[in-house]
Design an enzyme around this catalytic site. Structure first.
Site, short mmCIF file in Angstrom:
data_model
loop_
_atom_site.label_atom_id
_atom_site.label_comp_id
_atom_site.label_asym_id
_atom_site.label_seq_id
_atom_site.Cartn_x
_atom_site.Cartn_y
_atom_site.Cartn_z
N GLU A 267 37.71 29.52 52.04
CA GLU A 267 37.72 29.28 50.62
C GLU A 267 38.17 27.73 50.62
OE1 GLU A 267 39.70 31.78 48.03
OE2 GLU A 267 38.96 33.65 48.89
N GLU A 318 33.55 34.32 37.32
CA GLU A 318 33.78 35.89 37.27
C GLU A 318 34.89 36.14 36.32
OE1 GLU A 318 34.32 37.47 41.49
OE2 GLU A 318 34.80 35.41 41.75
N LYS A 321 38.07 38.73 36.50
CA LYS A 321 39.06 38.41 37.79
C LYS A 321 40.40 38.58 36.82
CE LYS A 321 39.07 36.24 41.44
NZ LYS A 321 39.22 35.07 42.53
N GLU A 329 41.58 31.09 37.19
CA GLU A 329 40.95 32.04 38.05
C GLU A 329 39.55 32.48 37.86
OE1 GLU A 329 42.52 32.13 40.62
OE2 GLU A 329 41.64 33.72 41.81
#
Ligand SMILES: *[C@@H]1O[C@H](CO)[C@@H](O)[C@H](O)[C@H]1NC(C)=O
Ligand SMILES: *[C@@H]1O[C@H](CO)[C@@H](O)[C@H](O)[C@H]1NC(C)=O
Ligand SMILES: *[C@@H]1O[C@H](CO)[C@@H](O)[C@H](O)[C@H]1NC(C)=O
Length: 483
Positions: A267, A318, A321, A329
């Site tokens: 990542e 997202e 999350k 995040e």
């Protein structure tokens, strides 16, 4: 003849449409969204942008089915909560491999290259919960792959956070890198096992977090423009934290006898909302520098002129999350939740001012928002209702340093009510809030703050895919291209 030649030219043009920075570039595809894009739309999005590798966080049937036949290389994944089972039983590992690898591993199936065993299991935030299960799970899974006869081409690896290694405070240079003292023994076992199986070490590296966690961190050192005051490591100059971090790992690997072990960056990326440093302009700058280096196979001072296989985090925002690490995040996507690109990005690493190809076939709910009722009388329960909405939808854009920060109470209320209403697929009952809310067809968005309309999910959104005729046509083009 002329027709055939034309077809060949068309096929060649197809191939040229998008060539990412070497073949080393992949994407992380997480799906923790209230209304995730249908998997087939996402696979088409990857293909339209020339992305040939993807890393997953689980191994879900719908995702795997959409990837089948795409030719995209896949890192499937085992979540942390399964590590104990797989550590305790080689039979459980064999079953897992049968159901999640062998099932898809056929000609025209999914091109599985890696199995990620856990996700950052040694994060200090987990209080050691996975310390004793990660290595045995890795062993059992790789052994199961070997027993299934696929271990030579499918490798198990553990995506680890960069906090598993560091340099001593007294000598904070990359060449002094060692594995973290509390897990040094386990890390040594893992590295030796990976080496024995010719599997790579996988690490997640986040220059953004260096900046987020330390107010004194020099901003330029997070990017690749060379503007930072260099860190001098015995004559080797480091001008960015990515290189320094990567080479700290190389030194740690060397200290356990495996300085040449291949390293995959599992990542790397930059979020665009939820913090003062999480913004599109920084993300654009970070990726431009990263992709330019990837395309040039610059490598790092410890491993010069090497292409680094890396997976950007992430593909899509997202909104479901956990925000335990921070409000940013939910905003890591290079695409918004709906597959729209956020900023200019040239995956070929040539630094062109190009936009990514947006997702196709996305269906939106109707252009209806939910807002504060201007005629509401009793405002005493407004705060409680906003809190309720935000506990079940994403309101992180409202916080300090975020795109929707600084609105008045009515703006905040409308943002929260709308976010909840969209998550609930615009159900009438989801826009009431004790009479405080009303649906509206007037878009409350401003120049900086998006009040979003959610996308349709479920069966209704199933992507139609290419027609049979188109598939035959494409197959024909491929044959002609070979001819
Ligand atoms: C880790 O420990 C802290 C403090 O004791 C606690 O607040 C937290 O919930 C624990 N986290 C996990 C994942 O167990
Ligand atoms: C709006 O919401 C944000 C985030 O919760 C908060 O910091 C801010 O104070 C709120 N503004 C008003 C006027 O209530
Ligand atoms: C809001 O969404 C639109 C549509 O996708 C996009 O073009 C625009 O950049 C977004 N604005 C912000 C501030 O995110």
């Amino acid at each position: 003849m002329a027709t055939r030649l034309a077809a060949v030219l068309v096929a060649v043009a197809f191939c040229w449409a998008a060539v990412p920075a070497a073949d080393a570039l992949g994407m992380n595809w997480g799906t923790q969204a209230f209304h995730p894009l249908p998997p087939k739309v996402v696979v088409q999005l990857l293909q339209d942008n020339g992305i040939k590798k993807v890393k997953l966080f689980e191994t879900e049937f719908g995702t795997m089915s959409a990837l089948a036949g795409s030719g995209i290389e896949v890192m499937v994944a085992i979540p942390n909560n399964m590590l104990a089972d797989l550590a305790g039983s080689s039979r459980a590992a064999r079953d897992w491999v049968k159901r999640n690898v062998e099932r898809y591993d056929f000609d025209g199936g999914v091109s599985i290259k890696y199995v990620a065993v856990g996700n950052e299991p040694f994060l200090e935030a987990y209080n050691g919960s996975f310390i004793h299960t990660t290595f045995p799970a890795l062993e059992n899974v790789q052994n199961a792959l070997n027993d299934a006869g696929v271990g030579d081409r499918i490798k198990a690896t553990v995506p680890l956070n960069a906090d598993v290694y560091n340099s001593p405070p007294g000598n904070p240079v990359p060449s002094a890198g060692r594995f973290r003292a509390d897990i040094a023994g386990i890390m040594t076992d893992i590295v030796k096992f990976l080496a024995k199986n010719n599997a790579p070490f996988t690490v997640n590296i986040y220059p953004f977090l260096s900046l987020y966690l330390n107010d004194n961190f020099p901003l330029d050192y997070a990017f690749f423009d060379g503007g930072a005051t260099p860190v001098n490591d015995n004559g080797v100059l480091y001008t960015n934290v990515f290189d320094a971090n990567f080479d700290t790992l190389v030194a740690a690997l060397k200290s356990v006898g495996h300085g040449e072990m291949p390293v995959v960056v599992g990542e790397v990326g930059w979020p665009t909302d939820g913090d003062k440093h999480a913004k599109s302009s920084y993300a654009e700058r970070f990726y431009a520098g990263l992709l330019r280096r990837l395309a040039a196979s610059t490598g790092t001072p410890a491993r010069p002129n090497q292409a680094i296989e890396m997976y950007l985090f992430g593909l899509l925002d997202e909104d479901a999350k956990s925000v335990a690490p921070g409000s940013f995040e939910r905003h890591w996507g290079i695409f918004r939740y709906d597959g729209q690109p956020k900023f200019a990005m040239d995956l070929t690493g040539q630094g062109r001012n190009a936009m990514l190809v947006p997702a196709k076939g996305v269906k939106y709910l109707s252009r209806t928002w939910c807002g504060l009722n201007p005629n509401a009388k009793d405002m005493s329960k407004l705060g409680a209702n906003i809190d309720y909405a935000c506990s079940r939808a994403d309101c992180t854009a409202l916080g300090y340093g975020s795109t929707c920060n600084g609105m008045d109470t009515a703006g905040n209320a409308t943002y929260a009510f709308n976010a909840y209403y969209q998550v609930q697929s615009q159900e009438d009952s989801a826009c009431d809030f004790n009479g405080l809310a009303l649906p509206t067809t007037t878009d409350p968005s401003t120049a900086t703050c998006n009040f979003t309309i959610q996308i349709v999910t479920g069966k209704a959104a199933a992507f139609k895919g290419r027609s049979g005729v188109a598939v035959v046509f494409l197959a024909l083009l491929q044959i002609l291209a070979l001819w």
